[in-house]
Scaffold this motif. Sequence first.
Motif, PDB file in Angstrom:
ATOM      1  N   VAL A   1       0.851  -1.182   0.000  1.00  0.00           N
ATOM      2  CA  VAL A   1       0.000   0.000   0.000  1.00  0.00           C
ATOM      3  C   VAL A   1       0.890   1.237   0.000  1.00  0.00           C
ATOM      4  O   VAL A   1       1.826   1.333   0.793  1.00  0.00           O
ATOM      5  CB  VAL A   1      -0.928   0.047   1.230  1.00  0.00           C
ATOM      6  N   VAL A   2       0.601   2.167  -0.892  1.00  0.00           N
ATOM      7  CA  VAL A   2       1.264   3.465  -0.899  1.00  0.00           C
ATOM      8  C   VAL A   2       0.332   4.463  -0.220  1.00  0.00           C
ATOM      9  O   VAL A   2      -0.851   4.531  -0.537  1.00  0.00           O
ATOM     10  CB  VAL A   2       1.572   3.941  -2.335  1.00  0.00           C
ATOM     11  N   ILE A   3       0.880   5.208   0.728  1.00  0.00           N
ATOM     12  CA  ILE A   3       0.082   6.232   1.408  1.00  0.00           C
ATOM     13  C   ILE A   3       0.819   7.558   1.316  1.00  0.00           C
ATOM     14  O   ILE A   3       2.032   7.601   1.112  1.00  0.00           O
ATOM     15  CB  ILE A   3      -0.207   5.854   2.875  1.00  0.00           C
ATOM     16  N   GLN A   4       0.071   8.622   1.432  1.00  0.00           N
ATOM     17  CA  GLN A   4       0.666   9.960   1.463  1.00  0.00           C
ATOM     18  C   GLN A   4       0.064  10.720   2.619  1.00  0.00           C
ATOM     19  O   GLN A   4      -1.126  10.590   2.917  1.00  0.00           O
ATOM     20  CB  GLN A   4       0.420  10.728   0.166  1.00  0.00           C
ATOM     21  N   SER A   5       0.886  11.508   3.283  1.00  0.00           N
ATOM     22  CA  SER A   5       0.387  12.269   4.424  1.00  0.00           C
ATOM     23  C   SER A   5       0.912  13.686   4.361  1.00  0.00           C
ATOM     24  O   SER A   5       2.081  13.909   4.033  1.00  0.00           O
ATOM     25  CB  SER A   5       0.826  11.620   5.735  1.00  0.00           C
ATOM     26  N   PRO A   6       0.059  14.662   4.687  1.00  0.00           N
ATOM     27  CA  PRO A   6       0.548  16.048   4.725  1.00  0.00           C
ATOM     28  C   PRO A   6       1.579  16.220   5.821  1.00  0.00           C
ATOM     29  O   PRO A   6       1.507  15.611   6.887  1.00  0.00           O
ATOM     30  CB  PRO A   6      -0.722  16.863   5.010  1.00  0.00           C
ATOM     31  N   VAL A   7       2.563  17.037   5.562  1.00  0.00           N
ATOM     32  CA  VAL A   7       3.612  17.344   6.528  1.00  0.00           C
ATOM     33  C   VAL A   7       3.447  18.795   6.934  1.00  0.00           C
ATOM     34  O   VAL A   7       3.438  19.692   6.087  1.00  0.00           O
ATOM     35  CB  VAL A   7       5.013  17.102   5.929  1.00  0.00           C
ATOM     36  N   PHE A   8       3.302  19.030   8.224  1.00  0.00           N
ATOM     37  CA  PHE A   8       3.125  20.380   8.730  1.00  0.00           C
ATOM     38  C   PHE A   8       4.390  20.806   9.461  1.00  0.00           C
ATOM     39  O   PHE A   8       4.764  20.213  10.471  1.00  0.00           O
ATOM     40  CB  PHE A   8       1.938  20.455   9.695  1.00  0.00           C
ATOM     41  N   GLN A   9       5.058  21.842   8.950  1.00  0.00           N
ATOM     42  CA  GLN A   9       6.253  22.392   9.584  1.00  0.00           C
ATOM     43  C   GLN A   9       7.252  21.289   9.919  1.00  0.00           C
ATOM     44  O   GLN A   9       7.745  21.159  11.041  1.00  0.00           O
ATOM     45  CB  GLN A   9       5.872  23.167  10.851  1.00  0.00           C
ATOM     46  N   SER A  10       7.505  20.429   8.918  1.00  0.00           N
ATOM     47  CA  SER A  10       8.479  19.339   9.002  1.00  0.00           C
ATOM     48  C   SER A  10       8.076  18.240   9.970  1.00  0.00           C
ATOM     49  O   SER A  10       8.894  17.397  10.326  1.00  0.00           O
ATOM     50  CB  SER A  10       9.865  19.871   9.407  1.00  0.00           C
ATOM     51  N   ALA A  11       6.818  18.205  10.410  1.00  0.00           N
ATOM     52  CA  ALA A  11       6.368  17.152  11.316  1.00  0.00           C
ATOM     53  C   ALA A  11       5.049  16.594  10.815  1.00  0.00           C
ATOM     54  O   ALA A  11       4.145  17.329  10.447  1.00  0.00           O
ATOM     55  CB  ALA A  11       6.199  17.698  12.729  1.00  0.00           C
ATOM     56  N   GLN A  12       4.927  15.269  10.786  1.00  0.00           N
ATOM     57  CA  GLN A  12       3.728  14.593  10.309  1.00  0.00           C
ATOM     58  C   GLN A  12       2.851  14.268  11.496  1.00  0.00           C
ATOM     59  O   GLN A  12       3.328  13.775  12.510  1.00  0.00           O
ATOM     60  CB  GLN A  12       4.132  13.317   9.574  1.00  0.00           C
ATOM     61  N   VAL A  13       1.561  14.558  11.398  1.00  0.00           N
ATOM     62  CA  VAL A  13       0.695  14.366  12.559  1.00  0.00           C
ATOM     63  C   VAL A  13      -0.557  13.557  12.244  1.00  0.00           C
ATOM     64  O   VAL A  13      -1.396  13.385  13.114  1.00  0.00           O
ATOM     65  CB  VAL A  13       0.273  15.727  13.161  1.00  0.00           C
ATOM     66  N   THR A  14      -0.735  13.077  11.039  1.00  0.00           N
ATOM     67  CA  THR A  14      -1.975  12.399  10.685  1.00  0.00           C
ATOM     68  C   THR A  14      -1.689  11.039  10.065  1.00  0.00           C
ATOM     69  O   THR A  14      -0.613  10.800   9.535  1.00  0.00           O
ATOM     70  CB  THR A  14      -2.782  13.227   9.657  1.00  0.00           C
ATOM     71  N   PRO A  15      -2.689  10.111  10.127  1.00  0.00           N
ATOM     72  CA  PRO A  15      -2.514   8.862   9.389  1.00  0.00           C
ATOM     73  C   PRO A  15      -2.389   9.145   7.900  1.00  0.00           C
ATOM     74  O   PRO A  15      -2.920  10.131   7.390  1.00  0.00           O
ATOM     75  CB  PRO A  15      -3.812   8.092   9.687  1.00  0.00           C
ATOM     76  N   GLY A  16      -1.686   8.284   7.199  1.00  0.00           N
ATOM     77  CA  GLY A  16      -1.526   8.476   5.775  1.00  0.00           C
ATOM     78  C   GLY A  16      -2.829   8.271   5.021  1.00  0.00           C
ATOM     79  O   GLY A  16      -3.683   7.483   5.423  1.00  0.00           O
ATOM     80  N   ASN A  17      -2.992   9.003   3.927  1.00  0.00           N
ATOM     81  CA  ASN A  17      -4.143   8.829   3.055  1.00  0.00           C
ATOM     82  C   ASN A  17      -3.809   7.806   1.969  1.00  0.00           C
ATOM     83  O   ASN A  17      -2.731   7.848   1.378  1.00  0.00           O
ATOM     84  CB  ASN A  17      -4.520  10.164   2.394  1.00  0.00           C
ATOM     85  N   TYR A  18      -4.717   6.920   1.711  1.00  0.00           N
ATOM     86  CA  TYR A  18      -4.515   5.880   0.701  1.00  0.00           C
ATOM     87  C   TYR A  18      -4.233   6.504  -0.674  1.00  0.00           C
ATOM     88  O   TYR A  18      -4.903   7.456  -1.084  1.00  0.00           O
ATOM     89  CB  TYR A  18      -5.763   4.997   0.630  1.00  0.00           C
ATOM     90  N   VAL A  19      -3.252   5.955  -1.364  1.00  0.00           N
ATOM     91  CA  VAL A  19      -2.954   6.362  -2.736  1.00  0.00           C
ATOM     92  C   VAL A  19      -3.172   5.205  -3.701  1.00  0.00           C
ATOM     93  O   VAL A  19      -3.870   5.341  -4.702  1.00  0.00           O
ATOM     94  CB  VAL A  19      -1.501   6.882  -2.857  1.00  0.00           C
ATOM     95  N   ALA A  20      -2.581   4.052  -3.412  1.00  0.00           N
ATOM     96  CA  ALA A  20      -2.701   2.908  -4.314  1.00  0.00           C
ATOM     97  C   ALA A  20      -2.293   1.640  -3.576  1.00  0.00           C
ATOM     98  O   ALA A  20      -1.656   1.693  -2.518  1.00  0.00           O
ATOM     99  CB  ALA A  20      -1.819   3.102  -5.553  1.00  0.00           C
ATOM    100  N   HIS A  21      -2.674   0.497  -4.142  1.00  0.00           N
ATOM    101  CA  HIS A  21      -2.234  -0.777  -3.575  1.00  0.00           C
ATOM    102  C   HIS A  21      -2.029  -1.794  -4.683  1.00  0.00           C
ATOM    103  O   HIS A  21      -2.524  -1.633  -5.802  1.00  0.00           O
ATOM    104  CB  HIS A  21      -3.241  -1.312  -2.548  1.00  0.00           C
ATOM    105  N   VAL A  22      -1.291  -2.847  -4.371  1.00  0.00           N
ATOM    106  CA  VAL A  22      -1.078  -3.945  -5.302  1.00  0.00           C
ATOM    107  C   VAL A  22      -1.050  -5.240  -4.506  1.00  0.00           C
ATOM    108  O   VAL A  22      -0.506  -5.303  -3.403  1.00  0.00           O
ATOM    109  CB  VAL A  22       0.242  -3.757  -6.097  1.00  0.00           C
ATOM    110  N   VAL A  23      -1.681  -6.266  -5.035  1.00  0.00           N
ATOM    111  CA  VAL A  23      -1.677  -7.611  -4.439  1.00  0.00           C
ATOM    112  C   VAL A  23      -0.848  -8.511  -5.349  1.00  0.00           C
ATOM    113  O   VAL A  23      -0.917  -8.412  -6.579  1.00  0.00           O
ATOM    114  CB  VAL A  23      -3.109  -8.158  -4.315  1.00  0.00           C
TER     115      VAL A  23
END
Length: 448
Positions: free
Chosen positions: A423-445
């Motif tokens: 699973v590829v996820i992306q998460s917003p970075v606020f002031q060089s610190a990540q504070v949230t779960p990643g948002n789904y981007v894509a997956h492969v089985v």
Amino acid sequence: MASDDRSGVGATGNGVVPREPEGGPGPAESPSAEEKRAALEQVLKSAHFERADQLRSFLRYVCDMELAGRGPELNEHLIGVEALGRPPGYSTTDDSSVRRCAHTLRLKLEEAYSSDLAGARVRIELPRGGYQPRFHFAETAAPAKTGRAATGFGLAWLLAAFALGALAGASVLWFWPRPKDAKLDPIVAEAWGPMARPGAKPLICLSAPPHYGILAYPEGPLPPKVVPLPDALDVTSWWIRHYPLPPGHRLATHITSGPIRLGEVFGLVSALRTLDRLGVEAEVVAEKYVMLPALRGRNLLLFGNPEYSHATAKLLERVPWTVAYDVSYRDRVVRSNAGAADRVFTPTRDEQGAVTGALGLITVLPSEGASDGAPLGTVIISCTSAAGCQAAVEFLSSPSSLKDLRARLGDQGRAGFPPAYQVVIQSPVFQSAQVTPGNYVAHVVFRP
């Protein structure tokens, strides 16, 4: 290896048009101002919000506005400037941080009220499509829990301090006792698979790239293996903006392979907390102190990138996606091992080059070498920057995120979580610190 690549891109909350939520409780059903304020403080002190500074700021701001009778004035631009520190002239079209933060806040509130705050009498809701919070009484109030919500902050930072101090110098073997009330949504145990079995005792293995440590030293002889910074690495002006430099001191450097990056430390904290609540004891070790054969025959959670982790490099050779530096993008990306041009996922950066959206790669594989015939699992956490690793673990610990992933797998005709997938996820970075779960981007089985 045969690949069944039916990955897709999921919604992350962009494009939501703010509007005032419809309806609401009548005057007789509405909690008092004191009850609303107490409900806000209860959420802000809960384990789900202990490290989420941006979410805390967002929630406190919109609730303060609501309590002041100014809830209808809330809009995306106002929240961005007043709560998230965006400049007054910023564009909500180009900057989706408020929408992303609102999306994550809704998930966090849902998770908090389904676990730590299950006994809360007054609850806060952020209705979809708007930013005006709603306070309401819970339909049924379970007996109030004690202990976890109050002590979550201390536990998380105790673990972080332990990891930062101990992993920097030596191998760490640590078994954390599980709490008596460790309740968690069943989908988390389903996703963690063999690691969630009683007695699984997974091995959490952390790797880290080498670093140059920089410290200030007085004039005179330097310690062994410490050398003055060369002219090409003159960072004195930058140092003075961030750290003290006493008179008569200069900067010198030494190479070290010990420090674990902060994103991985926070990811470790989240993983330990999740396993803790699953009733599973975990063993933690720095990869540089173990030989590769010692990782076989174990349930394994591995933090690492192929560039600096032998184990990760070996395991990611036989899967569809990996993390690597790509010269054409001039960035570290998630890309296909086969070199397919359409399988490249890139982080986002602002005009100054700072990361605004970090990528994480979750790789799930069956482990090799089970001696008793019981299934074993391996989970590899890789990332384009350390914040992505934290986001990946948060994704694996989030019931809402896992339910969304399982639904996507179900749309492909798969029942539950397969033995091998990424699973590829992306998460917003606020002031060089990540504070949230990643948002789904894509997956492969795939078949390992």
